[in-house]
Design a protein around this motif. Sequence first.
Motif, PDB file in Angstrom:
ATOM      1  N   GLY A  49      87.716 -37.956  22.669  1.00 39.34           N
ATOM      2  CA  GLY A  49      88.933 -38.633  22.248  1.00 39.34           C
ATOM      3  C   GLY A  49      90.067 -37.643  22.102  1.00 39.34           C
ATOM      4  O   GLY A  49      89.904 -36.451  22.365  1.00 39.34           O
ATOM      5  N   PHE A  50      91.224 -38.129  21.673  1.00 34.69           N
ATOM      6  CA  PHE A  50      92.385 -37.270  21.489  1.00 34.69           C
ATOM      7  C   PHE A  50      92.049 -36.134  20.539  1.00 34.69           C
ATOM      8  O   PHE A  50      91.719 -36.371  19.376  1.00 34.69           O
ATOM      9  CB  PHE A  50      93.562 -38.078  20.947  1.00 34.69           C
ATOM     10  CG  PHE A  50      94.774 -37.248  20.654  1.00 34.69           C
ATOM     11  CD1 PHE A  50      95.544 -36.756  21.690  1.00 34.69           C
ATOM     12  CD2 PHE A  50      95.120 -36.941  19.356  1.00 34.69           C
ATOM     13  CE1 PHE A  50      96.659 -35.968  21.424  1.00 34.69           C
ATOM     14  CE2 PHE A  50      96.236 -36.162  19.080  1.00 34.69           C
ATOM     15  CZ  PHE A  50      97.005 -35.679  20.122  1.00 34.69           C
ATOM     16  N   GLN A  51      92.063 -34.916  21.027  1.00 35.74           N
ATOM     17  CA  GLN A  51      91.764 -33.699  20.268  1.00 35.74           C
ATOM     18  C   GLN A  51      90.326 -33.637  19.762  1.00 35.74           C
ATOM     19  O   GLN A  51      89.952 -32.687  19.083  1.00 35.74           O
ATOM     20  CB  GLN A  51      92.735 -33.532  19.089  1.00 35.74           C
ATOM     21  CG  GLN A  51      94.161 -33.374  19.465  1.00 35.74           C
ATOM     22  CD  GLN A  51      94.490 -31.977  19.982  1.00 35.74           C
ATOM     23  OE1 GLN A  51      93.669 -31.080  20.000  1.00 35.74           O
ATOM     24  NE2 GLN A  51      95.722 -31.797  20.400  1.00 35.74           N
ATOM     25  N   LEU A  52      89.510 -34.629  20.050  1.00 38.96           N
ATOM     26  CA  LEU A  52      88.140 -34.694  19.539  1.00 38.96           C
ATOM     27  C   LEU A  52      87.160 -34.408  20.674  1.00 38.96           C
ATOM     28  O   LEU A  52      87.247 -34.998  21.746  1.00 38.96           O
ATOM     29  CB  LEU A  52      87.882 -36.079  18.952  1.00 38.96           C
ATOM     30  CG  LEU A  52      86.600 -36.282  18.164  1.00 38.96           C
ATOM     31  CD1 LEU A  52      86.605 -35.436  16.892  1.00 38.96           C
ATOM     32  CD2 LEU A  52      86.424 -37.748  17.806  1.00 38.96           C
ATOM     33  N   ALA A  53      86.234 -33.488  20.419  1.00 39.31           N
ATOM     34  CA  ALA A  53      85.242 -33.108  21.417  1.00 39.31           C
ATOM     35  C   ALA A  53      83.927 -32.813  20.709  1.00 39.31           C
ATOM     36  O   ALA A  53      83.873 -32.724  19.478  1.00 39.31           O
ATOM     37  CB  ALA A  53      85.718 -31.892  22.194  1.00 39.31           C
ATOM     38  N   LYS A  54      82.874 -32.659  21.486  1.00 44.16           N
ATOM     39  CA  LYS A  54      81.579 -32.317  20.902  1.00 44.16           C
ATOM     40  C   LYS A  54      80.783 -31.482  21.885  1.00 44.16           C
ATOM     41  O   LYS A  54      81.046 -31.477  23.086  1.00 44.16           O
ATOM     42  CB  LYS A  54      80.791 -33.566  20.518  1.00 44.16           C
ATOM     43  CG  LYS A  54      80.285 -34.370  21.703  1.00 44.16           C
ATOM     44  CD  LYS A  54      79.460 -35.548  21.236  1.00 44.16           C
ATOM     45  CE  LYS A  54      78.873 -36.302  22.428  1.00 44.16           C
ATOM     46  NZ  LYS A  54      77.940 -37.338  21.974  1.00 44.16           N
ATOM     47  N   ASP A  55      79.826 -30.758  21.337  1.00 47.79           N
ATOM     48  CA  ASP A  55      78.818 -30.082  22.133  1.00 47.79           C
ATOM     49  C   ASP A  55      77.479 -30.316  21.431  1.00 47.79           C
ATOM     50  O   ASP A  55      77.399 -31.128  20.509  1.00 47.79           O
ATOM     51  CB  ASP A  55      79.156 -28.602  22.346  1.00 47.79           C
ATOM     52  CG  ASP A  55      79.179 -27.771  21.068  1.00 47.79           C
ATOM     53  OD1 ASP A  55      78.610 -28.203  20.041  1.00 47.79           O
ATOM     54  OD2 ASP A  55      79.762 -26.689  21.085  1.00 47.79           O
ATOM     55  N   ALA A  56      76.448 -29.619  21.834  1.00 46.10           N
ATOM     56  CA  ALA A  56      75.127 -29.837  21.252  1.00 46.10           C
ATOM     57  C   ALA A  56      75.062 -29.485  19.766  1.00 46.10           C
ATOM     58  O   ALA A  56      74.221 -30.022  19.037  1.00 46.10           O
ATOM     59  CB  ALA A  56      74.087 -29.021  22.015  1.00 46.10           C
ATOM     60  N   ASN A  57      75.973 -28.627  19.297  1.00 44.45           N
ATOM     61  CA  ASN A  57      75.886 -28.126  17.931  1.00 44.45           C
ATOM     62  C   ASN A  57      77.020 -28.513  16.994  1.00 44.45           C
ATOM     63  O   ASN A  57      76.861 -28.418  15.780  1.00 44.45           O
ATOM     64  CB  ASN A  57      75.800 -26.592  17.967  1.00 44.45           C
ATOM     65  CG  ASN A  57      74.631 -26.131  18.797  1.00 44.45           C
ATOM     66  OD1 ASN A  57      73.510 -26.582  18.612  1.00 44.45           O
ATOM     67  ND2 ASN A  57      74.900 -25.239  19.733  1.00 44.45           N
ATOM     68  N   HIS A  58      78.181 -28.888  17.547  1.00 40.45           N
ATOM     69  CA  HIS A  58      79.360 -29.143  16.721  1.00 40.45           C
ATOM     70  C   HIS A  58      80.163 -30.336  17.239  1.00 40.45           C
ATOM     71  O   HIS A  58      80.086 -30.671  18.410  1.00 40.45           O
ATOM     72  CB  HIS A  58      80.322 -27.934  16.737  1.00 40.45           C
ATOM     73  CG  HIS A  58      79.721 -26.676  16.253  1.00 40.45           C
ATOM     74  ND1 HIS A  58      79.196 -25.739  17.102  1.00 40.45           N
ATOM     75  CD2 HIS A  58      79.570 -26.181  15.002  1.00 40.45           C
ATOM     76  CE1 HIS A  58      78.737 -24.714  16.402  1.00 40.45           C
ATOM     77  NE2 HIS A  58      78.950 -24.961  15.119  1.00 40.45           N
ATOM     78  N   VAL A  59      80.974 -30.863  16.335  1.00 46.72           N
ATOM     79  CA  VAL A  59      82.066 -31.760  16.716  1.00 46.72           C
ATOM     80  C   VAL A  59      83.333 -30.956  16.491  1.00 46.72           C
ATOM     81  O   VAL A  59      83.474 -30.257  15.480  1.00 46.72           O
ATOM     82  CB  VAL A  59      82.057 -33.057  15.872  1.00 46.72           C
ATOM     83  CG1 VAL A  59      83.281 -33.906  16.187  1.00 46.72           C
ATOM     84  CG2 VAL A  59      80.772 -33.831  16.125  1.00 46.72           C
TER      85      VAL A  59
END
Length: 95
Positions: A49-59
Amino acid sequence: ADVDAASFKVLSEEYTKDKNTVYYKWTSSDRFWVVELSSAETRTFEVIGFQLAKDANHVWWYGEPLPGVDPKTVELVNAGFVWKDAKSVWYQRTE
């Protein structure tokens, strides 16, 4: 200088990555600069989303990891300003 051009991908206006590194573009009213997100997991990093991302360990929000948000269950509720995971609902950074 160390960007791998062959694997470089634009993920959003703010986030990009190559096979080794995730990058975030900070902006101010008269300039911008790009920083490496050294603790981002490149292989699983994705924008949700806008400015929002994730990976396996963090948002990630505005290029910063959000403590306490579960990357496995996080989902966007409203245009990047409201998100939830299995335990909580957030408005921007406030639970």
